[in-house]
Design an enzyme around this catalytic site. Sequence first.
Site, PDB file in Angstrom:
ATOM      1  N   ASP A  13     -11.917   7.147   6.309  1.00  0.00           N
ATOM      2  CA  ASP A  13     -11.089   5.976   6.616  1.00  0.00           C
ATOM      3  C   ASP A  13     -10.455   6.144   7.998  1.00  0.00           C
ATOM      4  OD1 ASP A  13      -9.478   3.657   6.232  1.00  0.00           O
ATOM      5  OD2 ASP A  13      -7.826   4.902   5.520  1.00  0.00           O
ATOM      6  N   LYS A  23      -7.051   2.649  -2.583  1.00  0.00           N
ATOM      7  CA  LYS A  23      -7.621   3.626  -1.638  1.00  0.00           C
ATOM      8  C   LYS A  23      -8.182   4.815  -2.400  1.00  0.00           C
ATOM      9  CE  LYS A  23      -6.460   5.953   2.658  1.00  0.00           C
ATOM     10  NZ  LYS A  23      -5.515   6.046   3.776  1.00  0.00           N
ATOM     11  N   TRP A  35       0.871  -1.181   0.000  1.00  0.00           N
ATOM     12  CA  TRP A  35       0.000   0.000   0.000  1.00  0.00           C
ATOM     13  C   TRP A  35       0.902   1.223   0.000  1.00  0.00           C
ATOM     14  CZ3 TRP A  35      -0.300   3.885   3.834  1.00  0.00           C
ATOM     15  CH2 TRP A  35      -1.165   4.936   3.471  1.00  0.00           C
ATOM     16  N   HIS A  64      -8.694  -6.171   4.387  1.00  0.00           N
ATOM     17  CA  HIS A  64      -8.373  -5.468   5.629  1.00  0.00           C
ATOM     18  C   HIS A  64      -9.708  -5.126   6.237  1.00  0.00           C
ATOM     19  CE1 HIS A  64      -4.006  -3.790   5.213  1.00  0.00           C
ATOM     20  NE2 HIS A  64      -4.047  -5.088   5.402  1.00  0.00           N
ATOM     21  N   GLU A 109      -3.103  -2.808  -2.342  1.00  0.00           N
ATOM     22  CA  GLU A 109      -4.290  -2.283  -1.654  1.00  0.00           C
ATOM     23  C   GLU A 109      -4.664  -0.927  -2.245  1.00  0.00           C
ATOM     24  OE1 GLU A 109      -3.507  -1.729   2.532  1.00  0.00           O
ATOM     25  OE2 GLU A 109      -5.564  -1.113   2.984  1.00  0.00           O
ATOM     26  N   ASP A 118     -10.315   4.134  10.588  1.00  0.00           N
ATOM     27  CA  ASP A 118      -9.722   2.962  11.242  1.00  0.00           C
ATOM     28  C   ASP A 118     -10.179   2.773  12.682  1.00  0.00           C
ATOM     29  OD1 ASP A 118      -7.954   1.547   9.271  1.00  0.00           O
ATOM     30  OD2 ASP A 118      -7.225   3.590   9.023  1.00  0.00           O
ATOM     31  N   ASP A 156      -9.659  -2.891   1.534  1.00  0.00           N
ATOM     32  CA  ASP A 156      -9.809  -2.395   2.906  1.00  0.00           C
ATOM     33  C   ASP A 156     -11.162  -1.693   2.921  1.00  0.00           C
ATOM     34  OD1 ASP A 156      -9.780  -0.296   4.951  1.00  0.00           O
ATOM     35  OD2 ASP A 156      -7.675  -0.765   5.268  1.00  0.00           O
ATOM     36  N   HIS A 181     -11.678   2.098   2.478  1.00  0.00           N
ATOM     37  CA  HIS A 181     -11.063   2.766   1.340  1.00  0.00           C
ATOM     38  C   HIS A 181     -11.982   3.038   0.157  1.00  0.00           C
ATOM     39  CE1 HIS A 181      -6.665   1.682   2.566  1.00  0.00           C
ATOM     40  NE2 HIS A 181      -7.346   2.272   3.521  1.00  0.00           N
ATOM     41  N   ASP A 197      -7.237  -4.260  10.281  1.00  0.00           N
ATOM     42  CA  ASP A 197      -6.497  -3.010  10.111  1.00  0.00           C
ATOM     43  C   ASP A 197      -7.253  -1.871  10.784  1.00  0.00           C
ATOM     44  OD1 ASP A 197      -4.762  -1.038   9.362  1.00  0.00           O
ATOM     45  OD2 ASP A 197      -5.385  -0.962   7.268  1.00  0.00           O
TER      46      ASP A 197
HETATM   47  C1  RNT Z   1      -3.829   2.789   4.900  1.00  0.00           C
HETATM   48  C2  RNT Z   1      -3.965   1.341   4.639  1.00  0.00           C
HETATM   49  C3  RNT Z   1      -2.873   0.480   5.183  1.00  0.00           C
HETATM   50  C4  RNT Z   1      -2.432   0.870   6.572  1.00  0.00           C
HETATM   51  C5  RNT Z   1      -1.522  -0.126   7.238  1.00  0.00           C
HETATM   52  C6  RNT Z   1      -0.850   0.425   8.437  1.00  0.00           C
HETATM   53  O1  RNT Z   1      -4.935   3.517   4.571  1.00  0.00           O
HETATM   54  O2  RNT Z   1      -5.193   0.889   5.113  1.00  0.00           O
HETATM   55  O3  RNT Z   1      -3.253  -0.841   5.116  1.00  0.00           O
HETATM   56  O4  RNT Z   1      -3.515   1.086   7.411  1.00  0.00           O
HETATM   57  O5  RNT Z   1      -0.643  -0.645   6.336  1.00  0.00           O
HETATM   58 ZN    ZN Z   2      -5.548  -1.210   5.112  1.00  0.00          ZN
END
Ligand code: RNT
Ligand code: ZN
Length: 416
Positions: free
Chosen positions: A290, A224, A181, A282, A222, A292, A255, A258, A323
């Site tokens: 995003d 985004k 990523w 993720h 990955e 998290d 993810d 994203h 994640d």
């Molecule tokens: C970032 C991505 C990525 C990170 C990690 C720490 O937006 O989601 O996966 O969160 O690699």
């Molecule tokens: Zn991620």
Amino acid sequence: MNAYTLAKERYAALGVDTEAVLETLKNVTVSVHCWQGDDVVGFDAKEALSGGIQTTGNYPGKATTPEQLMADFDEVLRLTPGKKKLNLHASYAIFEDGEFADRDAIQPKHFSRWVAYAKERGLGIDFNPTFFSHSMVKDGLTLSSPDETVRKFWVEHGKRCMEIAEYFAEETSKPCVINFWIPDGYKDYPADRLSPRRRYAQSMDEILSVPYDKTKVFPCIESKVFGIGLEAYTVGSAEFCTNYVNTRRITPLMDNGHYHPTELVSDKISSMLLFNDRLALHITRPMRWDSDHVVLFDDETKEIAKEIVRCGGLSGRVKIALDYFDASINRIGAWVTGFRNVQKALLFALLQPTEELTKLQNEQDFTSLMIRAEELKTMPFGDVWTEYCKEQNVPADDMAWLSEIKKYENEVLLKR
Ligand code: RNT
Ligand code: ZN
């Protein structure tokens, strides 16, 4: 009669065999991210987190050394049911005796302590090159940079990481999912959207040109949609990544933080599995963006789990990873809650009479389909969950593990 026996009978009446479900669930592997324990800082540069991602909060007790992070990870292992893998970032390299190697020079030996840690606990290891929180990220760019020095530095980082991934797979005898990523993007409308993407593809091609064992190392990229300060454009958009993985036959990683807020990863899983050998996920919780947040036992997590189950993803085709990073609450509490919720969602999904529901769909009986699906929400799911935790020798009752975490906080975390 105990609660589980009653629950088992009620599920049996729906045609669901709870014993078979528990047997399946205990063999599902979920990859646990190391970065919840220290707010995504790592041990190499110890630079502030950058790259358009953000941890917020200042809860005491964060791990700042490998020993602390490993001890905290042990707490997570102790309080969660199910099979796990350890998910590392390159920034968690461990340097001994004053040695230091920059990201373009890291070697397997810098991860030997993690390998020992994983092997002692029977864990496989997944890996992530770290393209952020580093001075060679110039103007927010890495693999897509127009500056050849910058681009080459990060290509070399990627290559080093491929070698380390293979080392993990060899040492643990379990395949290693290596996820790329990059934060690259622009805050405002760029003049040229094409060239950064062309350079990213070229860089990835260079990284993937190293020889590696395709049965043991599974590279992913990955996508985004945007990052903080990168609102207008990200190089690794969904279309870029989907087309890249399809033409290079590597693995897509989705993810669920994203995408645009009304887009759901649960709806994407089936399409991805139709055209890819594997799909990596993720699992996170986006809150407006995003962000998290810690994964909850919420509707979309359940829907993602249902899709994994229904599409046959538990055969090993879907690589499930976590994640999220919350620094505003006890970090181990965050870690454990999120992990347990993914396990709960998988259990909930496995307890669905999928064949019967599919039959209703095919018979166009959408009235029954809705009513049956609603009925499942009030089935004695909690009693099956309790049984699973008991079988796995972990606390079933949340109050029980919460008090263990509080004890660890008082005895260990607050003394840091
Ligand atoms: C970032 C991505 C990525 C990170 C990690 C720490 O937006 O989601 O996966 O969160 O690699
Ligand atoms: Zn991620």
